[in-house]
Design a protein around this motif. Structure first.
Motif, PDB file in Angstrom:
ATOM      1  N   ALA A   1      -1.885   9.576  -1.316  1.00 55.04           N
ATOM      2  CA  ALA A   1      -2.930  10.210  -0.507  1.00 55.04           C
ATOM      3  C   ALA A   1      -2.359  11.311   0.371  1.00 55.04           C
ATOM      4  O   ALA A   1      -3.002  12.363   0.566  1.00 55.04           O
ATOM      5  CB  ALA A   1      -3.629   9.162   0.351  1.00 55.04           C
TER       6      ALA A   1
ATOM      7  N   THR B   1       0.811  -1.221   0.000  1.00 52.66           N
ATOM      8  CA  THR B   1       0.000   0.000   0.000  1.00 52.66           C
ATOM      9  C   THR B   1       0.839   1.262   0.000  1.00 52.66           C
ATOM     10  O   THR B   1       0.281   2.370   0.030  1.00 52.66           O
ATOM     11  CB  THR B   1      -0.935   0.029   1.226  1.00 52.66           C
ATOM     12  OG1 THR B   1      -0.150   0.193   2.423  1.00 52.66           O
ATOM     13  CG2 THR B   1      -1.754  -1.247   1.320  1.00 52.66           C
TER      14      THR B   1
ATOM     15  N   THR C   1       2.600   2.961  -2.181  1.00 53.65           N
ATOM     16  CA  THR C   1       2.346   3.927  -3.247  1.00 53.65           C
ATOM     17  C   THR C   1       1.046   4.680  -3.016  1.00 53.65           C
ATOM     18  O   THR C   1       0.987   5.913  -3.152  1.00 53.65           O
ATOM     19  CB  THR C   1       2.304   3.226  -4.616  1.00 53.65           C
ATOM     20  OG1 THR C   1       3.560   2.574  -4.850  1.00 53.65           O
ATOM     21  CG2 THR C   1       2.056   4.226  -5.728  1.00 53.65           C
ATOM     22  N   ASP C   2      -0.011   3.951  -2.642  1.00 50.08           N
ATOM     23  CA  ASP C   2      -1.304   4.605  -2.397  1.00 50.08           C
ATOM     24  C   ASP C   2      -1.232   5.526  -1.184  1.00 50.08           C
ATOM     25  O   ASP C   2      -1.819   6.618  -1.187  1.00 50.08           O
ATOM     26  CB  ASP C   2      -2.391   3.543  -2.177  1.00 50.08           C
ATOM     27  CG  ASP C   2      -2.697   2.752  -3.438  1.00 50.08           C
ATOM     28  OD1 ASP C   2      -2.417   3.267  -4.536  1.00 50.08           O
ATOM     29  OD2 ASP C   2      -3.209   1.626  -3.312  1.00 50.08           O
TER      30      ASP C   2
END
Length: 220
Positions: A212, A205, A207-208
């Motif tokens: 964000a 996660t 990269t996400d």
């Protein structure tokens, strides 16, 4: 202090040279006597030919007097067995083993043997050079599943609670560096200007999470 190194490949030879420069005594163990040429002519430590899991071989390397033991051969099984022998049989306080397989590293960590999982660690080092904006991880657990990274946080988060940041990015804020001091936040902690925020996130996660964090917070 005295250090025993099992494995005289590039890592073992480099580690031996670094320890010698720091005025520690070093013994290097390897099955192949030809490997010792990597140590160079200025190496003053002991060179022991033999299997690093053999107690007599380790005894020849003076492991009984060792304060530290590093298993850095090219075999995961050999590294972990020799590390366990050093700790459990000879009582060496500081033991570390290099492990290529991150899944094995997690198991060995549970056995109380600190490990360096080569593949995740090397990947992170490359990421630091390729992605200079803080996406690379600062730390990764031996299994490679959890990463701690510095968060590239949008300035709009200043004045918002840590709990709001966590809810938006889907990761846990691990700690904050504030004016040179580490801060363990709670859900009421507010992000301040100049804070450096570190989060713990699942590796898949990252990269996400960073994407964000770079976005301005939505107005409530």
């Amino acid at each position: 202090m005295h250090v025993v190194i099992m494995g005289c490949g590039r890592v073992g030879a480099s580690l031996a040279a670094a320890l010698q420069r720091l005025d520690h005594t070093v013994a290097v163990v390897d099955k192949d006597p030809r490997s010792f040429h990597r140590l160079g002519k200025h190496f003053q430590g002991k060179q022991v030919v033999g299997n690093g899991i053999d107690r007599e071989v380790l005894g020849e390397a003076a492991v009984e007097q060792a304060a530290a033991f590093a298993a850095v051969s090219n075999g995961d099984n050999s590294n972990i067995v020799s590390a366990r022998v050093a700790r459990e049989t000879f009582g060496v306080d500081h033991v570390v083993a290099r492990i290529y397989d991150p899944k094995r590293a997690e198991v060995y960590q549970r056995l109380g043997i600190p490990t360096v999982a080569t593949v995740p660690w090397t990947t992170d080092r490359f990421l630091r050079m390729l992605l200079p904006e803080g996406v690379a991880t600062e730390w990764r657990d031996p299994s490679g599943a959890v990463a701690v990274l510095q968060l590239p946080l949008h300035e709009g988060w200043v004045g918002r609670r840590v709990s709001d940041v966590e809810a938006s990015i889907g990761a846990r804020v691990a700690f904050i560096m504030r004016f040179g001091n580490g801060v363990l936040p709670d859900r009421k902690t507010v992000v301040q200007a100049e804070d450096t925020v570190y989060v713990a996130a699942l590796s898949g996660t990252v990269t996400d999470v960073t994407a964000a964090a770079r976005r301005a917070p939505e107005e409530s």
